[in-house]
Scaffold this motif. Structure first.
Motif, PDB file in Angstrom:
ATOM      1  N   GLY A 123       5.658  92.121 -34.235  1.00  0.00           N
ATOM      2  CA  GLY A 123       5.062  91.808 -32.942  1.00  0.00           C
ATOM      3  C   GLY A 123       4.848  93.052 -32.110  1.00  0.00           C
ATOM      4  O   GLY A 123       5.579  94.035 -32.256  1.00  0.00           O
ATOM      5  N   PRO A 124       3.864  93.052 -31.209  1.00  0.00           N
ATOM      6  CA  PRO A 124       3.536  94.246 -30.423  1.00  0.00           C
ATOM      7  C   PRO A 124       4.594  94.639 -29.401  1.00  0.00           C
ATOM      8  O   PRO A 124       4.606  95.779 -28.932  1.00  0.00           O
ATOM      9  N   ASN A 125       5.456  93.708 -29.027  1.00  0.00           N
ATOM     10  CA  ASN A 125       6.456  94.001 -27.995  1.00  0.00           C
ATOM     11  C   ASN A 125       7.818  94.388 -28.557  1.00  0.00           C
ATOM     12  O   ASN A 125       8.728  94.710 -27.786  1.00  0.00           O
ATOM     13  N   GLY A 131      13.074  99.988 -27.365  1.00  0.00           N
ATOM     14  CA  GLY A 131      13.155 101.270 -26.675  1.00  0.00           C
ATOM     15  C   GLY A 131      13.738 101.129 -25.281  1.00  0.00           C
ATOM     16  O   GLY A 131      14.590 101.922 -24.872  1.00  0.00           O
ATOM     17  N   PHE A 132      13.296 100.113 -24.552  1.00  0.00           N
ATOM     18  CA  PHE A 132      13.821  99.885 -23.200  1.00  0.00           C
ATOM     19  C   PHE A 132      15.315  99.573 -23.237  1.00  0.00           C
ATOM     20  O   PHE A 132      16.097 100.126 -22.452  1.00  0.00           O
ATOM     21  N   LEU A 133      15.720  98.685 -24.141  1.00  0.00           N
ATOM     22  CA  LEU A 133      17.134  98.320 -24.234  1.00  0.00           C
ATOM     23  C   LEU A 133      17.992  99.527 -24.610  1.00  0.00           C
ATOM     24  O   LEU A 133      19.094  99.716 -24.068  1.00  0.00           O
ATOM     25  N   PHE A 136      18.307 101.758 -21.637  1.00  0.00           N
ATOM     26  CA  PHE A 136      19.167 101.104 -20.639  1.00  0.00           C
ATOM     27  C   PHE A 136      20.637 101.306 -20.997  1.00  0.00           C
ATOM     28  O   PHE A 136      21.460 101.666 -20.141  1.00  0.00           O
ATOM     29  N   ILE A 137      20.977 101.072 -22.272  1.00  0.00           N
ATOM     30  CA  ILE A 137      22.357 101.269 -22.724  1.00  0.00           C
ATOM     31  C   ILE A 137      22.759 102.738 -22.591  1.00  0.00           C
ATOM     32  O   ILE A 137      23.836 103.064 -22.080  1.00  0.00           O
ATOM     33  N   PHE A 138      21.868 103.616 -23.034  1.00  0.00           N
ATOM     34  CA  PHE A 138      22.136 105.051 -22.962  1.00  0.00           C
ATOM     35  C   PHE A 138      22.353 105.509 -21.521  1.00  0.00           C
ATOM     36  O   PHE A 138      23.294 106.253 -21.225  1.00  0.00           O
ATOM     37  N   GLY A 139      21.490 105.046 -20.620  1.00  0.00           N
ATOM     38  CA  GLY A 139      21.624 105.420 -19.213  1.00  0.00           C
ATOM     39  C   GLY A 139      22.927 104.926 -18.607  1.00  0.00           C
ATOM     40  O   GLY A 139      23.600 105.657 -17.865  1.00  0.00           O
ATOM     41  N   GLY A 140      23.307 103.690 -18.929  1.00  0.00           N
ATOM     42  CA  GLY A 140      24.560 103.152 -18.397  1.00  0.00           C
ATOM     43  C   GLY A 140      25.773 103.899 -18.902  1.00  0.00           C
ATOM     44  O   GLY A 140      26.685 104.225 -18.122  1.00  0.00           O
ATOM     45  N   LEU A 141      25.796 104.207 -20.200  1.00  0.00           N
ATOM     46  CA  LEU A 141      26.927 104.937 -20.774  1.00  0.00           C
ATOM     47  C   LEU A 141      26.994 106.364 -20.231  1.00  0.00           C
ATOM     48  O   LEU A 141      28.087 106.891 -19.960  1.00  0.00           O
ATOM     49  N   THR A 142      25.836 106.988 -20.059  1.00  0.00           N
ATOM     50  CA  THR A 142      25.792 108.341 -19.492  1.00  0.00           C
ATOM     51  C   THR A 142      26.339 108.338 -18.072  1.00  0.00           C
ATOM     52  O   THR A 142      27.118 109.222 -17.691  1.00  0.00           O
ATOM     53  N   ALA A 143      25.953 107.330 -17.301  1.00  0.00           N
ATOM     54  CA  ALA A 143      26.435 107.232 -15.924  1.00  0.00           C
ATOM     55  C   ALA A 143      27.950 107.071 -15.877  1.00  0.00           C
ATOM     56  O   ALA A 143      28.622 107.672 -15.023  1.00  0.00           O
ATOM     57  N   VAL A 144      28.501 106.277 -16.796  1.00  0.00           N
ATOM     58  CA  VAL A 144      29.958 106.088 -16.834  1.00  0.00           C
ATOM     59  C   VAL A 144      30.670 107.427 -17.012  1.00  0.00           C
ATOM     60  O   VAL A 144      31.634 107.739 -16.299  1.00  0.00           O
ATOM     61  N   TRP A 228      17.972 102.614 -33.759  1.00  0.00           N
ATOM     62  CA  TRP A 228      17.768 101.982 -35.069  1.00  0.00           C
ATOM     63  C   TRP A 228      18.354 100.570 -35.084  1.00  0.00           C
ATOM     64  O   TRP A 228      17.696  99.611 -35.503  1.00  0.00           O
ATOM     65  N   TYR A 229      19.602 100.441 -34.609  1.00  0.00           N
ATOM     66  CA  TYR A 229      20.264  99.138 -34.678  1.00  0.00           C
ATOM     67  C   TYR A 229      19.810  98.204 -33.562  1.00  0.00           C
ATOM     68  O   TYR A 229      19.776  96.981 -33.760  1.00  0.00           O
ATOM     69  N   VAL A 230      19.448  98.738 -32.404  1.00  0.00           N
ATOM     70  CA  VAL A 230      18.866  97.882 -31.373  1.00  0.00           C
ATOM     71  C   VAL A 230      17.532  97.323 -31.862  1.00  0.00           C
ATOM     72  O   VAL A 230      17.220  96.142 -31.657  1.00  0.00           O
ATOM     73  N   LEU A 231      16.747  98.166 -32.527  1.00  0.00           N
ATOM     74  CA  LEU A 231      15.468  97.715 -33.069  1.00  0.00           C
ATOM     75  C   LEU A 231      15.677  96.636 -34.131  1.00  0.00           C
ATOM     76  O   LEU A 231      14.961  95.626 -34.164  1.00  0.00           O
ATOM     77  N   ARG A 232      16.668  96.827 -34.989  1.00  0.00           N
ATOM     78  CA  ARG A 232      16.975  95.801 -35.993  1.00  0.00           C
ATOM     79  C   ARG A 232      17.396  94.488 -35.317  1.00  0.00           C
ATOM     80  O   ARG A 232      17.036  93.397 -35.775  1.00  0.00           O
ATOM     81  N   PHE A 233      18.166  94.598 -34.239  1.00  0.00           N
ATOM     82  CA  PHE A 233      18.598  93.398 -33.510  1.00  0.00           C
ATOM     83  C   PHE A 233      17.404  92.675 -32.895  1.00  0.00           C
ATOM     84  O   PHE A 233      17.296  91.436 -32.974  1.00  0.00           O
TER      85      PHE A 233
END
Length: 241
Positions: A123-125, A131-133, A136-144, A228-233
């Motif tokens: 699917g196109p989305n 990528g967004f998820l 988002f996870i990366f930004g939250g963990l970096t902020a912590v 990679w694993y977020v994309l698989r999810f």
């Protein structure tokens, strides 16, 4: 003193741990590191877009060709990862460090290609959502890490052990009917989130201020694996079009 170290000392003026540097030097090191992570992300995206364009119309044939080559790709990936990390950590010359980062980004883009093809077919989305998820996870963990300044290096042994177990399960699944399933994907997302905490805290506490390329490579590697694993999810949970 080697040419590389002379270059580093002249360029940055301090060669100790970032944690012990004055605020200005520490800030400059962190900015250099994340600028290189951002550059690695842009390079990865550009290469992936190029590969997808080149294989356009031949996606199914490529997936079929690569279906039985995963064990070879895994071995090649481990060798390239080791070599890239060695080069990026080199004190011989900045050029060798950049070669290591560039090599890893290039090979990572090739490893991702089959999964990206499958995601684009799904699917196109799918890819934008993953990528967004991931960001988002990366930004939250970096902020912590940045806000608490906590040293997560104590996670190192556990993360390495968990990764060895995960690699073992992946290898077993290549030769047996074992289906790792979505829960393995979720577990790997958690594991890579732990690695991002670990790598980010290492940037604050355990790298020398001239090691921004090595720090960027370590963080980009964890971020790419998380993606990679977020994309698989996302692929596994996306409905059929």
């Amino acid at each position: 003193m080697s040419y590389g170290r002379e270059y580093e000392m002249e360029s940055y003026g301090y060669d100790g741990f970032a944690a012990d540097a004055v605020a200005e030097e520490r800030r400059a090191f962190i900015q250099r590191t994340y600028a290189h992570v951002f550059g690695a992300i842009l390079g990865f995206v550009a290469l992936e877009a190029l590969w997808l364009q080149l294989v356009k119309g031949k996606e199914i044939q490529l997936l079929q060709m690569m279906g039985g080559a995963w064990i070879v790709l895994m071995i090649a990936y481990m060798v390239v990862s080791w070599l890239a990390a060695k080069w990026a950590s080199s004190d011989v010359s900045p050029g060798m460090q950049y070669a290591g980062l560039g090599l890893y980004v290039f090979f990572e883009s090739l490893i991702f290609l089959p999964l990206m093809i499958f995601a684009s077919i799904k699917g196109p989305n799918v890819i934008p959502t993953a990528g967004f998820l991931t960001l988002f996870i990366f930004g939250g963990l970096t902020a912590v890490v940045m806000l608490t300044k906590k040293d997560f290096s104590f996670l190192g042994n556990f993360l390495r052990l968990a990764m060895i177990v995960a690699l073992g399960l992946i290898i077993v699944s290549l030769f047996t009917p074992l289906n790792l399933g979505i829960w393995f994907t979720v577990a790997m997302i958690v594991l890579m989130s732990g690695y991002i905490l670990y790598d980010t805290s290492n940037i604050l506490h355990h790298y020398h201020t001239h090691q921004h390329v090595a720090a960027a490579l370590a963080l980009f590697a964890s971020l790419a694996t998380l993606f990679w694993y977020v994309l698989r999810f996302v692929i596994a949970t996306a409905g059929d079009d």
